[in-house]
Write a protein that holds these residues in place. Structure first.
Motif, PDB file in Angstrom:
ATOM      1  N   GLU A 253      48.440  37.586  37.518  1.00 13.65           N
ATOM      2  CA  GLU A 253      49.424  37.737  36.431  1.00 13.65           C
ATOM      3  C   GLU A 253      48.760  38.043  35.092  1.00 13.65           C
ATOM      4  O   GLU A 253      49.399  38.549  34.169  1.00 13.65           O
ATOM      5  N   PHE A 254      47.467  37.717  34.964  1.00 14.52           N
ATOM      6  CA  PHE A 254      46.752  38.003  33.717  1.00 14.52           C
ATOM      7  C   PHE A 254      45.977  39.318  33.779  1.00 14.52           C
ATOM      8  O   PHE A 254      45.258  39.658  32.832  1.00 14.52           O
ATOM      9  N   ILE A 255      46.127  40.050  34.887  1.00 17.53           N
ATOM     10  CA  ILE A 255      45.344  41.278  35.082  1.00 17.53           C
ATOM     11  C   ILE A 255      46.225  42.516  35.178  1.00 17.53           C
ATOM     12  O   ILE A 255      45.969  43.523  34.516  1.00 17.53           O
ATOM     13  N   ILE A 256      47.263  42.442  36.011  1.00 15.52           N
ATOM     14  CA  ILE A 256      48.160  43.591  36.162  1.00 15.52           C
ATOM     15  C   ILE A 256      49.589  43.148  35.910  1.00 15.52           C
ATOM     16  O   ILE A 256      49.919  41.961  36.004  1.00 15.52           O
ATOM     17  N   GLU A 257      50.440  44.122  35.586  1.00 12.22           N
ATOM     18  CA  GLU A 257      51.842  43.831  35.320  1.00 12.22           C
ATOM     19  C   GLU A 257      52.544  43.405  36.604  1.00 12.22           C
ATOM     20  O   GLU A 257      52.155  43.816  37.702  1.00 12.22           O
TER      21      GLU A 257
END
Length: 662
Positions: free
Chosen positions: A526-530
Motif C-alpha cells: 500500500e506504500f509502494i503502488i496505488e
C-alpha cells in the motif's frame, strides 16, 4: 417616541430611539425620575405614539416638567452602591451614579438656561430585551437588576457619541434614568446644551444625529454589558476582519514594490495622473473629472489584486464581514443596514490610496528573484496556475518581440520554476510518508528494500532543487547516477535515452517488479503502488516507454527525412502510453501493452527455442535408449512442449494480421 417590544427570536438585544425638540419644558427630567417608573411595577397607563408631541407623558410645558422632577417621593435609590457613589437622586450623568442635591440643582439650572437660549433637547430610550438582561447576568437571583453596570456602560459610550455629533463641548450636558416598570429594562437618556454649538440649518440648530453614531452608541453599550462568553463570536469575527485586512494591506505593499507586472501597471497609471502641485489630492475620494481616468485605473488594479494575489484573504474577509453583520442584527435588530458593502469599499479605498502614495513618493522597489518567489509561495500553487493561464492568454495576444511580451515570458518562466519547486517539495513529502509507512510495519513486510529505493529518490529530488551552478562535482555525479536509476520515465529526455541509461533504469524497474511479484500479499504494497494496480502492467508500461525513447534516440542519428518517417509513429505511441498512466482503461493503450507482452514472449522463445527443441529431442532419445521410462510418457512431454510453441506461433500470426488491418 416609544419603547420597542421584543417579538420572537429575531428581536434584538438592544434598541435605541431618539427624538429632538426645543427645550421648552422641564417636566422631562421629572418624567425620567418618577418613582412609578423606577420601581418594577408596570406603568399600565403609559400610552406610546410615534410622534413625541402626541405622547401624553412628554408634555410641552417646561414648568410642568420641573415640578414633576422635584418630587423627592419619585426617587428610587440603588442598594449596591458604595457610600461615596450614593447620592440623593437616582439620575446619573458622566462620573456620577446618583446625583447629589447640589448636582441636581445644577442640572435644573442648566435646563433653564437651555430653555432660555432655545437649545435643543434630544430625548432617547435605550431598551434591553429580557433575554439579553438574563444571558449577560445583569439580573440577580432575587429579580433585581444591576443598575450600576448599565450606568457604567452608558457613561463609557457617551463621550464618543457626543464627539461624533460635535457635542463634545462645555455647553453640553446630559442625564439618564433607568426604568424598571416594563418587561424591558430601559434607560431614558437626555442631551441638551446651555448654548447651542451645533451647525444651523434654516436658522435652526441641526437636530438629526448620524445613524453611524447611534449604531456606535449601541455597540459600545452592548460590548460593555455583554460578558466574554456571549461576545465570543463577535470578538472572533472582529479579529478575523482586522487580521485579513492587515494581511491584504501588507501583501499589497510587497506586491507593488516587488512584482514586475504590477510595477508596469503602476507606470501606466502614473502616466494618466494629473500634475497636481499637492499630490495628496491623488486619493480615492477625489471624484473630479480630470482625475477620473486615474481613479478608474487604480480601482481596476485593486480589483485584479483582490481576484488573484489577495484572493484567499479577501474571501475570508468577505465571509467574516457577512457573519459579523448577522451577529449585529441579532444584537441590535434586523433593521441594521448591510455593512459588507461599506467595509468592502473602505478596503478598496485603502488599497487604492496605497497605490497613489507609492506613486507620490516615487519609490521604485527593485524586484529580486527571491522576492518574487516569496510572493508566489504566499499565493499558493492553485492561484499560480490560474494566474499563469491568464498570462499565457495575454502573451498570445502580444507582439512576441515587444518588451512587455519579453517581461511576461520571464514571469512565466519564474512561475513555472516555482511550480516545479512546489512539486519537488510535495514529492519529498510523499516519499517520506512511504518510508515511514514501511518502517512502521517492521518485520511484517518483506519489501524493506523499497525503503532504500525511496531514500535514494529523496536525495535525488533534494539535489534537483539546488540550482546547477551551486552543485559540486560530487553532487552532480550523484544526481546523474540516481537519475539513471529512478528518473520518471516520462520526464527522461530523449537525448539521455542511450542504451546505457536505459539498461540501468530497466534493471531498477525489474528489481522492483520482481519484489512485488514475489510478495503479492505483502502489507507494504500500500506504500509502494496505488490500490487495484496491476503490477505487471504498471512496470511493463514503463519498460515500453523506455524502449520507445531508446529507439527514437537511435533514430535521431538518421537523416531528417528518415527520422521524421520513423519517429512519428513512435511519438504517437508515447503519447498513448502517457495517457494510459492517467487512464488505465484506455483501450488502444491496453492493446499496445498486450502486443508488447507478446513480443517479449516471442523474443524469449526465439532466444531459447533451438536449445529447448534440441533438449527435448535429446532427452526423448536418451529416455528411449536408456529404457528408463515408457514411450507414451516421453511422447506426451514432447507434444506438450510443441503445443506451447504452436500457441505462440498462432499469437504471432494474430499480431501480424492486426498490424496489417491498421
Amino acid at each position: 417616541m416609544g419603547l420597542f417590544t421584543k417579538n420572537g427570536d429575531k428581536s434584538p438585544d438592544i434598541i435605541y430611539t431618539q427624538e429632538f425638540r426645543l427645550a421648552n419644558g422641564a417636566r422631562y427630567l421629572g418624567y425620567t425620575e418618577r418613582s412609578e417608573a423606577l420601581s418594577p411595577e408596570k406603568e399600565n397607563n403609559l400610552q406610546r405614539s410615534e410622534n413625541v408631541q402626541n405622547d401624553p407623558d412628554v408634555p410641552k410645558n417646561y414648568k410642568g416638567y420641573l415640578g414633576y422632577t422635584d418630587r423627592k417621593a419619585a426617587t428610587k435609590m440603588e442598594k449596591d452602591l458604595d457610600d461615596q457613589e450614593k447620592g440623593d437622586y437616582p439620575t446619573f450623568t458622566q462620573g456620577a451614579y446618583e446625583l447629589s442635591e447640589k448636582q441636581h440643582k445644577e442640572l435644573i439650572k442648566n435646563l433653564k438656561e437651555a430653555q432660555k437660549n432655545k437649545s435643543l433637547l434630544w430625548a432617547g430610550v435605550i431598551s434591553f430585551s429580557p433575554e439579553f438582561i438574563k444571558k449577560t447576568g445583569l439580573m440577580y437571583d432575587d429579580g433585581t437588576v444591576n443598575q450600576k453596570a448599565i450606568k457604567t456602560a452608558v457613561m463609557a459610550a457617551m463621550p464618543d457619541y457626543l464627539k461624533a455629533e460635535g457635542l463634545n463641548s462645555p455647553e453640553t450636558f446630559w442625564w439618564g434614568d433607568i426604568h424598571l416598570n416594563t418587561n424591558h429594562v430601559h434607560v431614558h437618556l437626555a442631551i441638551s446644551q446651555k448654548k447651542n454649538t451645533r451647525p444651523l440649518k434654516d436658522g435652526q440648530p441641526k437636530g438629526m444625529f448620524h445613524t453611524k453614531s447611534i449604531r456606535k452608541l449601541k455597540s459600545v453599550i452592548h460590548h460593555q454589558l455583554a460578558n466574554e462568553k456571549s461576545r465570543v463570536r463577535e470578538i472572533a469575527l472582529e479579529k478575523s476582519l482586522d487580521y485579513h485586512k492587515n494581511i491584504m494591506v501588507n501583501m499589497a505593499q510587497r506586491i507593488i514594490n516587488q512584482d514586475q507586472h504590477t510595477q508596469q501597471l503602476l507606470l501606466n497609471l502614473q502616466e494618466t495622473l494629473p500634475k497636481y502641485k499637492d499630490k495628496r489630492r491623488w486619493r480615492a475620494s477625489n471624484h473630479s473629472v480630470d482625475f477620473k481616468e486615474s481613479r478608474d485605473l487604480a480601482f481596476d488594479l485593486v480589483d485584479s489584486l483582490l481576484k488573484h494575489q489577495l484572493f484567499s484573504s479577501y474571501q475570508f474577509y468577505q465571509e467574516s464581514s457577512k457573519e459579523l453583520d448577522s451577529a449585529s442584527r441579532e444584537s441590535y435588530g434586523q433593521h441594521i443596514k448591510d455593512t459588507v458593502q461599506p467595509r468592502d469599499e473602505e478596503l478598496r479605498n485603502r488599497l487604492v490610496n496605497l497605490l497613489f502614495r507609492d506613486l507620490a513618493t516615487e519609490r521604485k522597489g527593485k524586484l529580486y528573484r527571491k522576492d518574487r518567489l516569496a510572493i508566489m509561495k504566499e499565493q499558493g500553487t492553485d492561484l499560480n496556475k490560474k494566474i499563469m493561464d491568464d498570462e499565457v492568454k495575454l502573451l498570445n495576444k502580444l507582439d512576441a518581440k515587444s518588451p512587455e511580451a519579453k517581461k511576461l515570458r520571464i514571469r512565466l518562466g519564474l512561475r513555472r520554476y516555482y511550480l516545479k519547486l512546489a512539486n519537488l517539495d510535495n514529492r519529498i513529502a510523499d516519499l517520506q510518508e512511504r518510508i515511514d509507512g514501511l518502517k512502521q510495519l517492521d518485520d511484517q513486510t518483506k519489501l524493506t528494500p523499497f525503503i532504500k529505493f525511496f531514500q535514494e529518490q529523496q536525495l535525488m529530488v533534494k539535489l534537483e532543487k539546488i540550482p546547477k551552478k551551486q552543485l559540486s562535482t560530487s553532487d552532480k555525479a550523484t544526481l546523474n547516477r540516481l537519475r539513471a536509476k529512478y528518473q520518471d520515465v516520462q520526464q527522461l529526455p530523449i537525448k539521455l535515452a542511450n542504451p546505457e541509461n536505459i539498461a540501468i533504469r530497466k534493471a531498477q524497474l525489474a528489481q522492483e517488479e520482481q519484489l512485488l511479484k514475489e510478495y503479492p500479499n505483502d502489507p507494504g504494497k500500500e506504500f509502494i503502488i496505488e490500490p487495484d494496480t496491476k503490477v505487471s502492467e504498471q512496470y511493463q508500461t514503463q519498460q515500453m516507454i523506455l524502449d520507445l525513447k531508446q529507439r527514437i534516440h537511435q533514430n535521431n542519428q538518421l537523416s531528417k527525412e528518415e527520422r521524421q518517417k520513423t519517429n512519428g509513429p513512435l511519438f504517437q505511441r508515447l503519447k498513448r502510453l502517457y495517457k494510459y498512466k492517467e487512464n488505465p482503461h484506455d483501450h488502444k493503450a491496453q492493446q499496445m501493452i498486450k502486443k508488447y507482452q507478446r513480443k517479449q514472449r516471442k523474443q524469449t522463445r526465439q532466444h531459447r527455442s533451438p536449445l529447448m527443441s534440441h533438449s527435448v529431442i535429446g532427452s526423448f532419445t536418451k529416455l528411449l535408449a536408456a529404457g528408463k521410462t515408457n514411450h507414451a510418457k516421453a511422447r506426451r512431454a514432447m507434444h506438450e512442449r510443441l503445443d506451447r510453441d504452436d500457441d505462440l506461433e498462432r499469437e504471432d500470426e494474430l499480431e501480424r494480421r492486426e498490424e496489417l488491418r491498421h
